[in-house]
Enzyme design. Structure first.
Site, PDB file in Angstrom:
ATOM      1  N   GLY A 295       4.218   0.803  -8.474  1.00  0.00           N
ATOM      2  CA  GLY A 295       5.313   1.435  -7.734  1.00  0.00           C
ATOM      3  C   GLY A 295       5.825   2.665  -8.466  1.00  0.00           C
TER       4      GLY A 295
ATOM      5  N   PRO B 149       0.811  -1.225   0.000  1.00  0.00           N
ATOM      6  CG  PRO B 149      -0.067  -1.043   2.167  1.00  0.00           C
ATOM      7  CD  PRO B 149       0.683  -1.978   1.263  1.00  0.00           C
TER       8      PRO B 149
ATOM      9  CG  ASP C 276      17.416  -6.244  -8.443  1.00  0.00           C
ATOM     10  OD1 ASP C 276      18.350  -6.215  -9.253  1.00  0.00           O
ATOM     11  OD2 ASP C 276      16.714  -7.252  -8.268  1.00  0.00           O
ATOM     12  N   GLY C 277      18.186  -1.501  -7.306  1.00  0.00           N
ATOM     13  CA  GLY C 277      17.732  -0.237  -6.724  1.00  0.00           C
ATOM     14  C   GLY C 277      17.742  -0.201  -5.205  1.00  0.00           C
ATOM     15  CD  GLU C 278      15.170  -2.245  -2.416  1.00  0.00           C
ATOM     16  OE1 GLU C 278      15.312  -1.902  -1.218  1.00  0.00           O
ATOM     17  OE2 GLU C 278      14.194  -1.932  -3.103  1.00  0.00           O
TER      18      GLU C 278
ATOM     19  NE  ARG D 271      11.182   7.311  -6.567  1.00  0.00           N
ATOM     20  CZ  ARG D 271      11.987   6.383  -6.024  1.00  0.00           C
ATOM     21  NH1 ARG D 271      13.081   6.728  -5.392  1.00  0.00           N
ATOM     22  NH2 ARG D 271      11.693   5.112  -6.109  1.00  0.00           N
TER      23      ARG D 271
ATOM     24  CG  ASP E 175      11.470  -2.851 -10.405  1.00  0.00           C
ATOM     25  OD1 ASP E 175      10.848  -3.688 -11.067  1.00  0.00           O
ATOM     26  OD2 ASP E 175      11.797  -1.728 -10.848  1.00  0.00           O
ATOM     27  N   GLY E 176      10.933  -3.186  -5.820  1.00  0.00           N
ATOM     28  CA  GLY E 176      11.402  -3.477  -4.462  1.00  0.00           C
ATOM     29  C   GLY E 176      10.717  -4.674  -3.840  1.00  0.00           C
TER      30      GLY E 176
HETATM   31  P1  ADP Z   1       8.443   1.749  -5.279  1.00  0.00           P
HETATM   32  O1  ADP Z   1       8.725   1.456  -6.697  1.00  0.00           O
HETATM   33  O2  ADP Z   1       7.356   2.728  -5.125  1.00  0.00           O
HETATM   34  O3  ADP Z   1       9.676   2.093  -4.522  1.00  0.00           O
HETATM   35  P2  ADP Z   1       8.643  -0.884  -4.142  1.00  0.00           P
HETATM   36  O4  ADP Z   1       7.892  -2.099  -4.532  1.00  0.00           O
HETATM   37  O5  ADP Z   1      10.035  -0.793  -4.623  1.00  0.00           O
HETATM   38  O6  ADP Z   1       7.849   0.404  -4.642  1.00  0.00           O
HETATM   39  O7  ADP Z   1       8.570  -0.771  -2.579  1.00  0.00           O
HETATM   40  C1  ADP Z   1       9.312   0.152  -1.873  1.00  0.00           C
HETATM   41  C2  ADP Z   1       9.650  -0.384  -0.499  1.00  0.00           C
HETATM   42  O8  ADP Z   1       8.488  -0.495   0.308  1.00  0.00           O
HETATM   43  C3  ADP Z   1      10.261  -1.757  -0.510  1.00  0.00           C
HETATM   44  O9  ADP Z   1      11.577  -1.666  -0.008  1.00  0.00           O
HETATM   45  C4  ADP Z   1       9.409  -2.574   0.430  1.00  0.00           C
HETATM   46  O10 ADP Z   1      10.169  -3.378   1.289  1.00  0.00           O
HETATM   47  C5  ADP Z   1       8.721  -1.534   1.241  1.00  0.00           C
HETATM   48  N1  ADP Z   1       7.421  -1.930   1.790  1.00  0.00           N
HETATM   49  C6  ADP Z   1       6.659  -2.996   1.488  1.00  0.00           C
HETATM   50  N2  ADP Z   1       5.489  -2.976   2.168  1.00  0.00           N
HETATM   51  C7  ADP Z   1       5.524  -1.872   2.936  1.00  0.00           C
HETATM   52  C8  ADP Z   1       4.605  -1.291   3.873  1.00  0.00           C
HETATM   53  N3  ADP Z   1       3.424  -1.853   4.124  1.00  0.00           N
HETATM   54  N4  ADP Z   1       4.971  -0.133   4.475  1.00  0.00           N
HETATM   55  C9  ADP Z   1       6.143   0.457   4.194  1.00  0.00           C
HETATM   56  N5  ADP Z   1       7.062  -0.044   3.326  1.00  0.00           N
HETATM   57  C10 ADP Z   1       6.751  -1.192   2.701  1.00  0.00           C
END
Ligand code: ADP
Ligand code: MG
Length: 382
Positions: free
Chosen positions: A108, A20, A359-361, A182, A78-79
């Site tokens: 995302g 979410p 992978d962006g992390e 961004r 992707d996260g």
């Molecule tokens: P975005 O592309 O928007 O960054 P991601 O799928 O990469 O979306 O997710 C971003 C981060 O949010 C990930 O590192 C994930 O671990 C984290 N995440 C997943 N669920 C939640 C949650 N419920 N609240 C906060 N962070 C979360």
């Protein structure tokens, strides 16, 4: 050319992971308004799981019953896919789990996997198009790659970035509310105060001088399951007869390259000592929905696409390059080197000015190495 698995059923049951907080925080609304109605129309059975915190899927992946589902669908960026894969890789039965394909719905802000899947399917990027692929598509193999440093091993499906690309990715986190914009904003910022990154990059070329695949010798000497555990939770215990490799040397299953504390090795390895502006390894065609940065890269080609830019390229030219990245036209610039590789070692200099991301992390700023793991995972594609 995508291979196709025959055994993907018509009547499907999906396990759907919804973050979410991804993108602009609209995943749940999008699920209710757009995604769920499409699933219902198509009479797809599903269970939805809404994440509550970062790391939730990593925890879930450790012991959920993947056999109950025909695919794992990720409504996020992707996260969350990265979290899922790395959670699975902590299991003793990871190889079996990865047979269950992943499907992506791009809610995302970084949606490289979905963008690459839709591009390969000749579909536009977007949620409805992604749903079309999920309904019509089949399971296809996808390369992963290992990355290990002194802290342990992680697995990527997308990229390893260092220098400008990773700095933009990591430093733009705080502008998450802008969505994909961004990356552009921070990209321009970073180029205006351009940094250089000293370091050494070693790699094993995938192709010889005549463009033939060189192959990695498999000696089978290090095929035990991963047993390291980043957050210290209990993980599946390894059978007692397996001698565990000390953690800093453990490069994970199917490792064929020399340990991080050994010399990189054979005469086949190449070395670039340099001041870089950016360096990226890509396993799929897109780094983001509007970053077709590695045209011609396929999901199961068995290669990583190395691209780098060295010191000497002007800011003006970097701005042009940033723009050209969207379409892959940056590869027409002499400033960009591109090489297909199978394994790598990055030893960043001591200046510690930047970030390294898988992978962006973000991962620790220290020597890191890894190799392609051909067709280890599967994803739903057309
Ligand atoms: P975005 O592309 O928007 O960054 P991601 O799928 O990469 O979306 O997710 C971003 C981060 O949010 C990930 O590192 C994930 O671990 C984290 N995440 C997943 N669920 C939640 C949650 N419920 N609240 C906060 N962070 C979360
Ligand atoms: Mg690849």
């Amino acid at each position: 050319e995508l291979q196709e698995k025959e055994d993907f059923p018509e009547q499907r049951k999906y396990f759907i992971l919804i973050n979410p907080k991804s993108g602009k925080g609209k995943s749940l609304e999008l699920f209710n308004s757009t995604i769920e109605p499409i699933l219902k129309d198509a009479m797809i059975k599903y269970e939805a799981f809404i994440t509550e915190y970062s790391g939730h899927v990593m925890k879930l992946a450790k012991d959920f019953d993947h056999k109950k589902y025909d695919a794992i669908i990720i409504c996020s960026g992707d996260g969350l896919a990265y979290e899922y894969i790395n959670g699975i890789m902590k299991r003793a039965d990871w190889e079996d789990c990865l047979q269950t394909p992943i499907g992506m719905v791009p809610t995302g802000s970084g949606n490289a996997l979905s963008a690459s899947i839709n591009y390969a399917a000749d579909e536009n990027f977007g949620i409805v198009n992604a749903m079309y692929v999920l309904l019509k598509g089949k399971s296809h193999p996808m390369d992963l790659f290992s990355c290990h440093n002194s802290k342990g091993t992680v697995y990527g499906f997308l990229s390893l970035t260092w220098g400008l690309l990773s700095d933009v990715d990591i430093e733009s986190e705080k502008y998450r509310f802008l969505g994909p914009l961004r990356f552009l904003l921070v990209g321009v910022q970073r180029i205006l105060s351009l940094r250089h990154y000293h370091g050494t990059f070693y790699y094993l070329p995938a192709l010889d001088d005549e463009n033939r695949d060189v192959g990695i010798e498999q000696d089978g000497s290090n095929t035990q399951p991963v047993i390291d555990d980043v957050d210290g939770d209990s993980s599946p215990t390894a059978p007692e007869d397996i001698e565990l490799v000390p953690k800093p040397l453990d490069c994970g299953p199917k490792c064929t390259i020399p340990a991080l504390n050994e010399e990189c090795g054979t005469e086949n390895w190449k070395k670039i000592e340099n001041e870089f502006i950016l360096l990226g390894l890509q396993s799929i065609s897109h780094l983001g929905s509007d970053m077709h940065s590695a045209p011609g890269v396929h999901f199961s080609d068995g290669y990583l696409d190395l691209q780098y830019v060295s010191r000497g390229t002007t800011k003006k030219r970097m701005l042009d390059l940033l723009d050209a990245f969207e379409t892959g036209k940056h590869l027409e610039y002499d400033d960009v080197e591109q090489i297909k590789i199978k394994a790598f070692r990055l030893v960043p200099g001591d200046d510690r000015t930047g970030h390294i991301a898988v992978d962006g992390e973000e991962v620790d700023y220290e020597p890191i190495q890894g190799e392609v793991l051909p067709s280890l995972a599967n994803a739903i594609m057309l």
